[in-house]
Motif scaffolding. Structure first.
Motif, PDB file in Angstrom:
ATOM      1  N   LEU A 101       0.841  -1.196   0.000  1.00 19.35           N
ATOM      2  CA  LEU A 101       0.000   0.000   0.000  1.00 19.35           C
ATOM      3  C   LEU A 101       0.880   1.252   0.000  1.00 19.35           C
ATOM      4  O   LEU A 101       0.618   2.234  -0.704  1.00 19.35           O
ATOM      5  N   LYS A 102       1.953   1.176   0.768  1.00 21.90           N
ATOM      6  CA  LYS A 102       2.867   2.314   0.858  1.00 21.90           C
ATOM      7  C   LYS A 102       3.572   2.531  -0.485  1.00 21.90           C
ATOM      8  O   LYS A 102       3.713   3.672  -0.936  1.00 21.90           O
ATOM      9  N   GLN A 103       3.992   1.437  -1.099  1.00 18.98           N
ATOM     10  CA  GLN A 103       4.638   1.567  -2.418  1.00 18.98           C
ATOM     11  C   GLN A 103       3.697   2.238  -3.408  1.00 18.98           C
ATOM     12  O   GLN A 103       4.075   3.147  -4.140  1.00 18.98           O
ATOM     13  N   ARG A 104       2.463   1.766  -3.440  1.00 19.73           N
ATOM     14  CA  ARG A 104       1.494   2.311  -4.408  1.00 19.73           C
ATOM     15  C   ARG A 104       1.211   3.789  -4.128  1.00 19.73           C
ATOM     16  O   ARG A 104       1.201   4.615  -5.037  1.00 19.73           O
ATOM     17  N   SER A 105       0.972   4.094  -2.850  1.00 17.44           N
ATOM     18  CA  SER A 105       0.617   5.482  -2.536  1.00 17.44           C
ATOM     19  C   SER A 105       1.821   6.408  -2.728  1.00 17.44           C
ATOM     20  O   SER A 105       1.665   7.557  -3.148  1.00 17.44           O
ATOM     21  N   ASP A 106       3.035   5.906  -2.442  1.00 17.83           N
ATOM     22  CA  ASP A 106       4.245   6.715  -2.662  1.00 17.83           C
ATOM     23  C   ASP A 106       4.390   7.067  -4.140  1.00 17.83           C
ATOM     24  O   ASP A 106       4.733   8.196  -4.487  1.00 17.83           O
ATOM     25  N   ILE A 107       4.136   6.065  -4.989  1.00 27.10           N
ATOM     26  CA  ILE A 107       4.248   6.314  -6.436  1.00 27.10           C
ATOM     27  C   ILE A 107       3.235   7.379  -6.842  1.00 27.10           C
ATOM     28  O   ILE A 107       3.575   8.363  -7.490  1.00 27.10           O
ATOM     29  N   PHE A 108       1.985   7.185  -6.414  1.00 29.83           N
ATOM     30  CA  PHE A 108       0.943   8.125  -6.848  1.00 29.83           C
ATOM     31  C   PHE A 108       1.221   9.536  -6.335  1.00 29.83           C
ATOM     32  O   PHE A 108       1.184  10.507  -7.097  1.00 29.83           O
ATOM     33  N   THR A 109       1.550   9.652  -5.042  1.00 28.11           N
ATOM     34  CA  THR A 109       1.701  11.004  -4.479  1.00 28.11           C
ATOM     35  C   THR A 109       2.984  11.680  -4.979  1.00 28.11           C
ATOM     36  O   THR A 109       2.980  12.883  -5.248  1.00 28.11           O
ATOM     37  N   SER A 110       4.065  10.907  -5.140  1.00 27.44           N
ATOM     38  CA  SER A 110       5.296  11.569  -5.613  1.00 27.44           C
ATOM     39  C   SER A 110       5.139  11.994  -7.070  1.00 27.44           C
ATOM     40  O   SER A 110       5.590  13.081  -7.455  1.00 27.44           O
ATOM     41  N   GLU A 111       4.459  11.181  -7.867  1.00 25.98           N
ATOM     42  CA  GLU A 111       4.236  11.582  -9.263  1.00 25.98           C
ATOM     43  C   GLU A 111       3.254  12.756  -9.343  1.00 25.98           C
ATOM     44  O   GLU A 111       3.387  13.628 -10.207  1.00 25.98           O
ATOM     45  N   VAL A 136      -5.924   3.231  -4.076  1.00 27.14           N
ATOM     46  CA  VAL A 136      -4.616   2.581  -4.204  1.00 27.14           C
ATOM     47  C   VAL A 136      -4.624   1.186  -3.552  1.00 27.14           C
ATOM     48  O   VAL A 136      -3.756   0.365  -3.824  1.00 27.14           O
ATOM     49  N   CYS A 137      -5.632   0.932  -2.729  1.00 25.04           N
ATOM     50  CA  CYS A 137      -5.746  -0.389  -2.089  1.00 25.04           C
ATOM     51  C   CYS A 137      -5.968  -1.502  -3.115  1.00 25.04           C
ATOM     52  O   CYS A 137      -5.617  -2.658  -2.864  1.00 25.04           O
ATOM     53  N   SER A 138      -6.517  -1.148  -4.281  1.00 24.15           N
ATOM     54  CA  SER A 138      -6.817  -2.201  -5.259  1.00 24.15           C
ATOM     55  C   SER A 138      -6.089  -2.005  -6.595  1.00 24.15           C
ATOM     56  O   SER A 138      -6.301  -2.758  -7.529  1.00 24.15           O
ATOM     57  N   LEU A 139      -5.234  -0.987  -6.635  1.00 24.91           N
ATOM     58  CA  LEU A 139      -4.547  -0.666  -7.887  1.00 24.91           C
ATOM     59  C   LEU A 139      -3.116  -1.199  -7.854  1.00 24.91           C
ATOM     60  O   LEU A 139      -2.370  -0.892  -6.915  1.00 24.91           O
ATOM     61  N   SER A 140      -2.715  -1.975  -8.844  1.00 26.72           N
ATOM     62  CA  SER A 140      -1.368  -2.568  -8.799  1.00 26.72           C
ATOM     63  C   SER A 140      -0.300  -1.480  -8.961  1.00 26.72           C
ATOM     64  O   SER A 140      -0.577  -0.392  -9.482  1.00 26.72           O
ATOM     65  N   VAL A 141       0.901  -1.802  -8.530  1.00 32.78           N
ATOM     66  CA  VAL A 141       2.035  -0.881  -8.662  1.00 32.78           C
ATOM     67  C   VAL A 141       2.182  -0.458 -10.118  1.00 32.78           C
ATOM     68  O   VAL A 141       2.353   0.727 -10.436  1.00 32.78           O
ATOM     69  N   ASP A 142       2.070  -1.436 -10.988  1.00 35.17           N
ATOM     70  CA  ASP A 142       2.216  -1.183 -12.421  1.00 35.17           C
ATOM     71  C   ASP A 142       1.189  -0.171 -12.940  1.00 35.17           C
ATOM     72  O   ASP A 142       1.531   0.747 -13.683  1.00 35.17           O
ATOM     73  N   LYS A 143      -0.051  -0.364 -12.525  1.00 32.36           N
ATOM     74  CA  LYS A 143      -1.126   0.523 -12.989  1.00 32.36           C
ATOM     75  C   LYS A 143      -1.038   1.901 -12.313  1.00 32.36           C
ATOM     76  O   LYS A 143      -1.562   2.889 -12.832  1.00 32.36           O
ATOM     77  N   THR A 144      -0.397   1.937 -11.140  1.00 22.23           N
ATOM     78  CA  THR A 144      -0.274   3.222 -10.430  1.00 22.23           C
ATOM     79  C   THR A 144       0.745   4.123 -11.132  1.00 22.23           C
ATOM     80  O   THR A 144       0.588   5.348 -11.169  1.00 22.23           O
ATOM     81  N   LYS A 145       1.782   3.481 -11.696  1.00 21.82           N
ATOM     82  CA  LYS A 145       2.848   4.250 -12.347  1.00 21.82           C
ATOM     83  C   LYS A 145       2.306   5.047 -13.533  1.00 21.82           C
ATOM     84  O   LYS A 145       1.635   4.485 -14.403  1.00 21.82           O
TER      85      LYS A 145
END
Ligand code: PLP
Length: 410
Positions: free
Chosen positions: A326-336, A388-397
């Protein structure tokens, strides 16, 4: 002619989530899942797009004898072992020393629902955050309660000024206060109050308590996904300062903590200065429980107790993997989002990030425009919820930049 009671709102529920989930599904079938960003679903999903059901939870559950699953619970307020363990799990680590009791409820929903219906009389006003889980308003409507909302943020922080003003406004005409603070991991913004903010809230509630009885409903549905888990309960120690006129009901949900949404298990934890204060509310909640759902599933309660004691290490390890994800996904979304200037509400932790679109008319157009590009999200008041709870890392990027470009094109 109407067959239902006269004082009920008969407009159908506007299910903003289900309709979009369906659209996302249809889009996947039409253009291929790889071309669709589905950020609608509010449950924890793995990287392969399947709902997470912890082995550490469901293997022991499957081993529970069928007779235990068949049986009623030990009491209308829940099994004693469950009630003790909920307290140990939720409050004890904080060191809070208030008098307490725990009432088992069908999910956090049950805990929130009995609090609204048993604390306030019809026609009274409950205080809610202006951006919030939709069920709060529905419950208020079903109970014929009015709603007043406080603005959540002042810059990047909890809007204490608005919170205070809203409470003061309600106190002008009402001889009791009930307010919801959904914290930590607020749904849908992911904000968590600091200890300092909690101290200020508690000091203010004590001020209000000089005039009227005050009940704080603290909805902690997502607490076990806090990024600083060992300190996630620390703020509850600030409740020790409650005067005799202030109490808290903490709404706890096993749905999220154990990834067991369908088992309908949760609890209302009552906290007050004295045992008499707690008992006064407990008596009414017990009767409400008996009169509405009667029992919470026996096996679900026993399983919570087992998983969080004997199976603690295995469970915590399995959950930690997903908290990290969850942290990885949210970090990607918020930093981008930071990099491209896409505004979002102050996210700290939790299942959702919410893009800030204060004008709801613009938000509606934006939501449509996102769907036209096969990006599926959920509309919330003054924002767009990205699950972000249901969105993969790949799709978050790359998602934040795409969302920003679509916003710019409106
Ligand atoms: N509170 C919040 C903020 C939620 O988002 C939810 C579920 O989505 C709940 C409470 C209650 O969930 P449950 O009744 O499944 O425990």
């Amino acid at each position: 002619m109407s067959f239902v009671k006269s004082k009920v709102n008969t407009t159908p529920i506007e299910d903003t989530v289900f309709a979009i989930v369906k659209k996302a599904k249809e889009a996947k079938a039409a253009v291929g899942a790889e071309n669709v960003v589905d950020a609608t679903i509010g449950s924890l999903y793995n990287e392969e797009g399947t709902i997470v059901a912890f082995d550490s939870v469901f293997t022991p559950y499957n081993n529970i004898p069928k007779e235990t699953k068949a049986a009623y619970a030990g009491s209308f307020v829940g099994n004693d072992s469950f009630r003790d363990q909920v307290y140990n799990w939720v409050v004890k680590p904080s060191g809070c020393s208030l008098a307490h009791s725990v009432i088992a409820t069908p999910g956090g929903t049950g805990a929130v629902a009995i609090t609204l219906s048993e604390i306030l009389d019809e026609g009274e006003t409950v205080i809610l955050p202006e951006i919030a889980w939709g069920s709060y308003k529905l419950m208020a409507t079903m109970d014929n309660l009015n709603v007043k909302t406080y603005s959540l943020f002042e810059g990047d922080h909890f809007n204490l000024t608005s919170f205070k003003e809203t409470c003061k406004e309600v106190m002008k005409t009402q001889k009791k206060l009930l307010m919801i603070i959904n914290d930590p991991c607020h749904n849908p913004t992911g904000y968590s109050l600091t200890i300092e903010e909690w101290k200020e809230v508690v000091a203010f509630l004590n001020e209000c308590g000089k005039q009227v009885p005050v009940v704080l409903l603290n909805d902690i549905a997502y607490i076990d996904y806090a990024y600083d888990l060992p300190h996630s309960r620390d703020y509850m120690a600030t409740f020790d300062a409650f005067s005799e006129n202030v109490m808290a009901v903490i709404a706890f949900s096993c749905s999220k903590a154990l990834t067991s949404y369908g088992l309908r298990c949760g609890a209302a934890v009552l906290l007050g200065k004295t045992q008499e204060i707690v008992r006064g509310v407990e008596i009414v909640f017990e009767k409400a429980a008996r009169a509405t759902w009667s029992n919470v599933p026996n096996a679900a309660m026993d399983n919570f107790t087992y998983v969080t004691t004997e199976n603690y290490d295995t469970y915590m390890k399995e959950k930690a993997y997903y908290v990290d994800l969850l942290k990885q996904r949210s970090d990607i979304f918020t930093s981008e989002a930071d990099a491209c200037g896409l505004a979002y509400y102050p996210y700290k932790e939790g299942f959702f990030v919410t893009v800030k679109i204060e004008d709801n008319a613009l938000r509606d157009r934006y939501h449509e425009a996102l769907m036209a590009q096969h990006i599926y999200t959920v509309k919330v008041n003054k924002g767009i919820r990205v699950a972000v709870c249901s969105l993969s890392v790949d799709k978050t990027k790359g998602l934040a930049k795409r969302m920003k470009d679509i916003l710019n094109s409106l």
